[in-house]
Design an enzyme around this catalytic site. Structure first.
Site, mmCIF file in Angstrom:
data_model
loop_
_atom_site.group_PDB
_atom_site.id
_atom_site.type_symbol
_atom_site.label_atom_id
_atom_site.label_comp_id
_atom_site.label_asym_id
_atom_site.label_seq_id
_atom_site.Cartn_x
_atom_site.Cartn_y
_atom_site.Cartn_z
ATOM 1 N N GLY A 69 0.788 -1.229 0.000
ATOM 2 C CA GLY A 69 0.000 0.000 0.000
ATOM 3 C C GLY A 69 0.815 1.270 0.000
ATOM 4 O O GLY A 69 1.811 1.416 -0.699
ATOM 5 N N ARG A 118 2.940 -3.713 17.771
ATOM 6 C CA ARG A 118 2.177 -3.821 19.021
ATOM 7 C C ARG A 118 3.042 -4.316 20.173
ATOM 8 O O ARG A 118 2.665 -4.162 21.335
ATOM 9 C CB ARG A 118 0.993 -4.773 18.845
ATOM 10 C CG ARG A 118 -0.038 -4.312 17.845
ATOM 11 C CD ARG A 118 -1.104 -5.355 17.608
ATOM 12 N NE ARG A 118 -0.556 -6.540 16.934
ATOM 13 C CZ ARG A 118 -1.288 -7.581 16.545
ATOM 14 N NH1 ARG A 118 -2.609 -7.586 16.779
ATOM 15 N NH2 ARG A 118 -0.734 -8.597 15.937
ATOM 16 N N PHE A 148 -11.349 -1.659 10.129
ATOM 17 C CA PHE A 148 -12.464 -2.355 9.508
ATOM 18 C C PHE A 148 -13.733 -1.595 9.877
ATOM 19 O O PHE A 148 -13.749 -0.829 10.841
ATOM 20 C CB PHE A 148 -12.555 -3.813 9.968
ATOM 21 C CG PHE A 148 -12.647 -3.966 11.467
ATOM 22 C CD1 PHE A 148 -13.874 -3.934 12.114
ATOM 23 C CD2 PHE A 148 -11.496 -4.149 12.222
ATOM 24 C CE1 PHE A 148 -13.956 -4.070 13.492
ATOM 25 C CE2 PHE A 148 -11.570 -4.285 13.606
ATOM 26 C CZ PHE A 148 -12.810 -4.244 14.242
ATOM 27 N N TYR A 198 -10.807 11.730 9.244
ATOM 28 C CA TYR A 198 -11.767 11.658 10.347
ATOM 29 C C TYR A 198 -11.099 11.548 11.714
ATOM 30 O O TYR A 198 -11.785 11.398 12.726
ATOM 31 C CB TYR A 198 -12.786 10.540 10.138
ATOM 32 C CG TYR A 198 -12.239 9.136 9.982
ATOM 33 C CD1 TYR A 198 -11.676 8.449 11.058
ATOM 34 C CD2 TYR A 198 -12.322 8.473 8.759
ATOM 35 C CE1 TYR A 198 -11.203 7.167 10.921
ATOM 36 C CE2 TYR A 198 -11.845 7.185 8.606
ATOM 37 C CZ TYR A 198 -11.297 6.528 9.696
ATOM 38 O OH TYR A 198 -10.815 5.247 9.557
ATOM 39 N N ILE A 242 -8.031 6.999 -0.869
ATOM 40 C CA ILE A 242 -6.945 6.648 -1.783
ATOM 41 C C ILE A 242 -6.925 5.123 -1.846
ATOM 42 O O ILE A 242 -6.700 4.465 -0.837
ATOM 43 C CB ILE A 242 -5.592 7.184 -1.305
ATOM 44 C CG1 ILE A 242 -5.663 8.699 -1.199
ATOM 45 C CG2 ILE A 242 -4.474 6.749 -2.253
ATOM 46 C CD1 ILE A 242 -4.426 9.317 -0.597
#
Length: 334
Positions: A69, A118, A148, A198, A242
């Site tokens: 990506g 993580r 998600f 957002y 995008i």
């Protein structure tokens, strides 16, 4: 782990070694050209590298989520401009394949290091390995993410924790581990976080991502103020839609919302990986040495359109405006 709030879709092709301006123009295919808004003709995407060749010669860049990506797109551009890149994510096979592909295109070494952001111990080990093979970084891209869509009432505590651990805690662990090493070595660096539009406004159905990305922005702005004295800059890019295979498979699994997305974008099209990679490279370059603590909205005007109370009037036709004008002229008084 390279999935963004919205992301990019790019499949690199194995190309001969070309100049950065030449090979970078071969990037993303426009998959949405049949449903682009008419106005997109005014805003064609430029896919060539913006910065001069060798802008990052002698620089080291560390990119999380660099195997796919947007992370892959940023790595490709930085490598083409001379940087020695180190990419990190959980899937080492994907990383190694990406590293080999980019190196074959650019002629510059790309290192792959397995790391689950993580896990602070894995982050510490990954940073130590990077320092051994490439040295301390001049550029740090916090790009690893997860997301998600789901009604918030359907989320389990583990679902919330998974996204928060990747997006917020992962960015914190990487930033703290590298930042402490840089402070100790008295070396500056440019940090860049990839969030989403957002993060500022919040959004239903992606509450974990919105919350975590907002935290990343707060961390970046806080450290822009606090760690500038150590020679570190911190900036943020907030991408709008995008297209990436990973992002859209989870955020638009049926494909039916893509046209609605484009209808909300005044520029009339989705963004491309190359455009965002160019912005990322600029913000991490010496050309942007006075940009610190900034959050750059990169969405074709989407947020401006959806936040304006009367912007839906753009759908009113010329004939309807003529009628409205005729009626309003008849109104007397205030």
């Amino acid at each position: 782990m390279a999935l963004l709030g919205w992301g990019v879709f790019a499949r690199g092709s194995r190309l001969p070694c070309l100049s950065p301006r030449r090979f970078f123009s071969y990037g993303t295919k426009i998959l949405y050209q049949n449903i682009e808004a008419v106005q997109s003709k005014f805003f064609p995407p430029l896919r060539k590298a913006m910065l001069p060749p060798n802008s990052f010669q002698g620089k080291v860049a560390f990119i999380t989520g660099g195997g796919t990506g947007l992370g892959k797109g940023i790595t490709t551009l930085l490598s083409s401009l001379g940087a020695q890149c180190v990419i990190a994510s959980r899937k080492i096979d994907v990383l190694k394949s990406t590293a080999e592909q980019i190196s074959s295109q650019t002629g510059n070494k790309v290192h792959a290091i397995q790391c689950d952001v993580r896990d602070p111990e894995m982050v510490k080990n990954a940073v130590s390995e990077m320092i051994k093979i490439a040295g301390l970084p001049d550029i740090v891209i916090n790009n690893a993410a997860g997301n998600f869509i789901s009604p918030t009432e359907r989320l389990s505590p583990n679902a919330w924790k998974t996204i928060t651990d990747i997006v917020l805690n992962g960015s914190v662990f990487v930033t703290l581990e590298i930042g402490k090493q840089l402070i100790k070595a008295q070396k500056g660096a440019a940090f860049l976080a990839i969030t989403t539009i957002y993060a500022e406004t919040g959004s239903g159905f992606v509450a974990p991502s919105a919350s975590a990305k907002a935290g990343v922005e707060a961390m970046s702005k806080s450290l822009a103020a606090e760690w500038g004295k150590y020679g570190m800059r911190f900036n943020v890019i907030q991408p709008g839609p995008i297209k990436t295979k990973g992002a859209f498979s989870r955020l638009d699994p049926t494909g039916e919302f893509e046209k609605d997305m484009i209808d909300r974008i005044p520029c009339g099209r989705l963004g491309t990986v190359e455009e965002l990679a160019n912005l990322a490279a600029f913000l991490c370059s010496d050309y942007a040495s006075w940009i610190n603590g900034a959050a750059i909205r990169f969405d074709g005007g989407e947020e401006a359109l959806i936040s304006g109370e009367l912007n839906s009037l753009r759908k009113v036709t010329k004939e309807q405006w003529d009628k409205i004008e005729e009626l309003t002229r008849k109104i007397k008084g205030s």
